[in-house]
Write a protein that holds these residues in place. Sequence first.
Motif, mmCIF file in Angstrom:
data_model
loop_
_atom_site.group_PDB
_atom_site.id
_atom_site.type_symbol
_atom_site.label_atom_id
_atom_site.label_comp_id
_atom_site.label_asym_id
_atom_site.label_seq_id
_atom_site.Cartn_x
_atom_site.Cartn_y
_atom_site.Cartn_z
ATOM 1 N N PHE A 1 0.522 15.456 -6.225
ATOM 2 C CA PHE A 1 0.064 14.514 -7.240
ATOM 3 C C PHE A 1 -0.309 13.148 -6.654
ATOM 4 O O PHE A 1 -1.334 12.569 -7.002
ATOM 5 N N ASN A 2 0.538 12.625 -5.753
ATOM 6 C CA ASN A 2 0.312 11.245 -5.295
ATOM 7 C C ASN A 2 -0.287 11.136 -3.896
ATOM 8 O O ASN A 2 -0.557 10.032 -3.422
ATOM 9 N N GLN A 3 -0.485 12.266 -3.206
ATOM 10 C CA GLN A 3 -0.861 12.209 -1.795
ATOM 11 C C GLN A 3 -2.185 11.503 -1.556
ATOM 12 O O GLN A 3 -2.298 10.672 -0.641
ATOM 13 N N ASN A 4 -3.204 11.808 -2.358
ATOM 14 C CA ASN A 4 -4.509 11.179 -2.138
ATOM 15 C C ASN A 4 -4.435 9.665 -2.317
ATOM 16 O O ASN A 4 -4.996 8.902 -1.529
ATOM 17 N N SER B 1 -2.173 8.103 0.504
ATOM 18 C CA SER B 1 -2.860 8.199 1.809
ATOM 19 C C SER B 1 -3.952 7.154 1.916
ATOM 20 O O SER B 1 -4.136 6.535 2.980
ATOM 21 N N ASN B 2 -4.680 6.924 0.834
ATOM 22 C CA ASN B 2 -5.738 5.910 0.850
ATOM 23 C C ASN B 2 -5.165 4.506 0.992
ATOM 24 O O ASN B 2 -5.725 3.657 1.691
ATOM 25 N N ILE B 3 -4.045 4.259 0.316
ATOM 26 C CA ILE B 3 -3.401 2.943 0.415
ATOM 27 C C ILE B 3 -2.921 2.703 1.845
ATOM 28 O O ILE B 3 -3.109 1.619 2.409
ATOM 29 N N LEU B 4 -2.301 3.720 2.444
ATOM 30 C CA LEU B 4 -1.829 3.586 3.818
ATOM 31 C C LEU B 4 -3.006 3.360 4.764
ATOM 32 O O LEU B 4 -2.937 2.530 5.681
ATOM 33 N N LYS B 5 -4.084 4.089 4.552
ATOM 34 C CA LYS B 5 -5.267 3.934 5.397
ATOM 35 C C LYS B 5 -5.854 2.537 5.267
ATOM 36 O O LYS B 5 -6.220 1.901 6.275
ATOM 37 N N ASP B 6 -5.937 2.031 4.033
ATOM 38 C CA ASP B 6 -6.477 0.683 3.802
ATOM 39 C C ASP B 6 -5.623 -0.390 4.471
ATOM 40 O O ASP B 6 -6.129 -1.462 4.822
#
Length: 307
Positions: free
Chosen positions: A149-152, A155-160
């Motif tokens: 549910f929350n991975q995408n 993951s985007n927040i961590l990448k940013d």
Amino acid sequence: MTLQQLKYVIGIVNYGSITEAAKQLFISQPSLSNAVKELENQLGIEIFNRSSKGITLSAEGTEFLSYARQVVEQADLLEQRYLYRKPLKSLCSFSTQHYAFAINSFVDLVTEFDGDEYEFTLRETRTYEIIDDVKKFHSEVGILYMSQFNQNVLSNILKDNNLVFHPLFEASPHIFISSKHPLAHRQSVSTDDLTPYPFLTFEQGEMNSFYFSEEMLSILPRNKIIHVSDRATLFNLVIGLNGYTISTGVLTRDLNGDQIIAIPLESDETMLVGWIENPRLRLSTFAEKYITKLKSHIAHHGFTLLS
């Protein structure tokens, strides 16, 4: 460039501001600011970005901090080995969601550390704050979970934020309930079985979002919901109100006693628990040992380590 200047820079990062660092380092704020500015002039770089909101590490400062920590750690080892001087107070910080194995690992780390003085920090805090702590170097390691549910989103927040997620283990969701709960005799439970009972969830403050929830299946409609801010309160309500929460199923008798039990929750989803780091900062010796302790506790509970 002096060793003391390096310690000043590390202190500012650890304490989050020049004002607090000056207080903890027993130096006046102007003297501390001048010492850092002199170092920047000598090196020809800006270690900190300064604004009306405070200071943050610059890109060059991030790289410099990594080297500075290595130098200071080695200098401390030399002093202890050859000069027999009192070692400097050791500093290390970690941020985590509310997991018993994270606490136990921290206990092992501190117990094993043989030092007269230290100042370690363990923050059981909100999901977004864990990410922010690691981003801003307030913590070297952050512990959180991802799911389908929350991975995408995470993951985007961590990448940013230029952060890296390292998976530790995968777990099926369990409910934590009182050993005297009406469902305590069950081998597993469904979400329908839980309808009459209050759902206990860690509140996420201003950044409240289903994606930041520590509990799986957070978007399911529930008649009774209680938001709490700390683990002790949550477990008291689990016992006092026949409430429940959802987590990995890892419980520790030393911390939780026999009053709280874990029962598998019937669900196809899994929890991928791991740790995050800021790759621009080399982990300290204490952070590396903490990760080793984490893996040891996870393996002890029968989980397969993923990294």
